[in-house]
Design an enzyme around this catalytic site. Structure first.
Site, short mmCIF file in Angstrom:
data_model
loop_
_atom_site.label_atom_id
_atom_site.label_comp_id
_atom_site.label_asym_id
_atom_site.label_seq_id
_atom_site.Cartn_x
_atom_site.Cartn_y
_atom_site.Cartn_z
N SER A 126 0.85 76.85 7.80
CA SER A 126 1.04 75.44 7.97
C SER A 126 -0.82 75.78 9.02
O SER A 126 -1.86 74.57 9.16
CB SER A 126 1.86 75.09 9.49
OG SER A 126 2.69 74.74 8.89
N LYS A 152 -2.91 73.54 6.88
CA LYS A 152 -3.00 72.32 7.45
C LYS A 152 -4.02 71.35 7.71
O LYS A 152 -4.85 71.03 7.34
CB LYS A 152 -1.94 71.89 8.17
CG LYS A 152 -0.56 72.10 7.00
CD LYS A 152 0.71 71.76 7.66
CE LYS A 152 2.08 72.22 7.49
NZ LYS A 152 3.20 72.20 8.09
N TYR A 165 -0.68 73.68 -3.31
CA TYR A 165 -0.19 73.86 -1.94
C TYR A 165 1.01 75.22 -1.34
O TYR A 165 0.24 76.33 -0.37
CB TYR A 165 0.79 72.88 -1.71
CG TYR A 165 1.27 72.28 -0.27
CD1 TYR A 165 0.39 72.28 0.91
CD2 TYR A 165 2.38 72.96 -0.09
CE1 TYR A 165 0.94 72.46 2.14
CE2 TYR A 165 3.61 72.78 1.70
CZ TYR A 165 2.33 72.52 2.25
OH TYR A 165 2.50 72.05 4.31
N TYR A 215 3.71 71.74 16.07
CA TYR A 215 5.37 71.38 15.26
C TYR A 215 5.76 70.06 16.23
O TYR A 215 5.01 69.90 17.06
CB TYR A 215 6.07 72.62 15.18
CG TYR A 215 5.62 73.41 13.73
CD1 TYR A 215 5.59 73.03 12.97
CD2 TYR A 215 5.79 74.60 14.19
CE1 TYR A 215 4.66 73.95 12.14
CE2 TYR A 215 5.46 75.49 13.25
CZ TYR A 215 5.07 75.08 11.35
OH TYR A 215 4.18 75.90 11.52
N VAL A 250 4.65 79.67 10.01
CA VAL A 250 5.42 79.94 10.22
C VAL A 250 5.51 81.91 9.91
O VAL A 250 6.83 82.12 9.94
CB VAL A 250 6.52 79.59 9.56
CG1 VAL A 250 6.54 77.93 10.23
CG2 VAL A 250 6.49 79.25 7.65
#
Length: 309
Positions: free
Chosen positions: A65, A68, A193, A245, A263
């Site tokens: 992540s 992102k 992705y 998160y 993660v």
């Protein structure tokens, strides 16, 4: 570039390492489940090129992540913020990063922010190119430039493992496609992705990217503006409000620096105007953040008064 081992950092790493026993690796992605939960390392990169470290900073891990926030910067540069934020929102969510709930209950099925999976899939959908390979290679080149490391690549093993288990992400994509937000076929998007999430590097590379965000998009060593300052500002704001998160509020209160976790156990920090941080600690808490990595950042923030609040 050489990174000097630092005794004070090493002491904090050893203190924070005690927390690894309270977490567990992300075994729901089989390839990530192979990580050693006791690993913990950190690199801190300063604007003048100095770097200090503790632990095995050469060990590679995938961005997950953390990618992102980098893909968001890339798409904002290509498409502009009006285009991007017509399709993905700016609001934090208290839901887990992979939740579909808000998409179903919002009047318009638009992801709340780019740091949750639905929003990140929308952002990746916006990467331009005629094929998955072209789109991925353009994003990878951007990341290689930010890290000043042309050897940064991706883990085929992790990408394949994620692709084969990405059922919930496929569900998010089909929901967004049903509502007209995603306009391409789902499998190529999932392929892109999962490759994006599987880009791998070490703590030094990650700290090197963090310093670019910390310095408003400027590479402090070359002096080049690698991204507009407004893009860096937007990304750092998302890192504060959504980067950890649904623990982002608590993280802002306790630690108070822009940061993004993944993660795999990675955390990228960008202390505005001061330095970039790269951390790897694969034992995760219940929310999906590196449990010892957060403790390490808490120790750092308190000792050096890093909170921006």
């Amino acid at each position: 570039m050489a990174c000097k081992s630092n005794e004070a950092l090493q002491a904090m790493v050893e203190e924070a390492r005690n927390w690894t026993t309270k977490g567990k690796v992300a075994d729901y992605i089989p390839a990530l489940g192979l990580a050693n939960p006791d690993d913990l390392s950190i690199a801190i990169h300063y604007p003048n090129g100095d770097c200090f470290s503790a632990g095995n900073i050469e060990k590679k891990f995938t961005l997950q992540s953390i990618s992102k926030v980098i893909s968001l910067a890339f798409v904002l540069m290509e498409r502009g913020k009006e285009y991007v934020f017509e399709r993905v929102g700016m609001e934090p969510t208290g839901d887990p990063f992979n939740s579909i709930a808000k998409l179903e209950t919002m009047a318009v099925a638009k992801p709340l922010n780019p740091m949750i999976n639905a929003g990140a899939l929308m952002v990746t959908h916006m990467i331009e190119g005629d094929s998955v390979a072209e789109r991925f290679n353009r994003l990878l080149a951007f990341i290689q430039g930010l890290s000043a490391d042309s050897k940064v690549s991706f883990s085929k093993e992790v990408a394949q493992s994620e692709y084969e288990t990405a059922h919930l992400n496929r569900s998010l994509c089909y929901f967004l496609k049903e509502h007209g937000l995603i306009e391409e076929e789902i499998e190529p998007l999932i392929d892109l992705y999962t490759k994006q999430c599987a880009i791998e590097m070490n703590c030094l590379d990650l700290a090197r990217i963090g310093i670019v965000f910390a310095m408003d998009g400027v590479d402090p060593e070359s002096g080049k503006q690698l991204m507009p300052s407004e893009v860096a500002r937007i990304c750092k704001t998302f890192m504060v409000t959504c980067g950890m998160y649904n623990a982002s509020g608590e993280f802002a209160i306790k630690i108070g620096i822009p940061a993004k976790s993944g993660v795999s156990g990675g955390i990228m920090g960008a202390v505005p105007g001061k330095f970039g941080i790269g951390i790897f600690g694969p034992a995760l808490d219940d929310i999906g953040n590196s449990i010892a990595g957060i403790k390490l950042l808490e120790l750092l923030s308190k000792r050096y008064r890093l909170s921006m609040f």
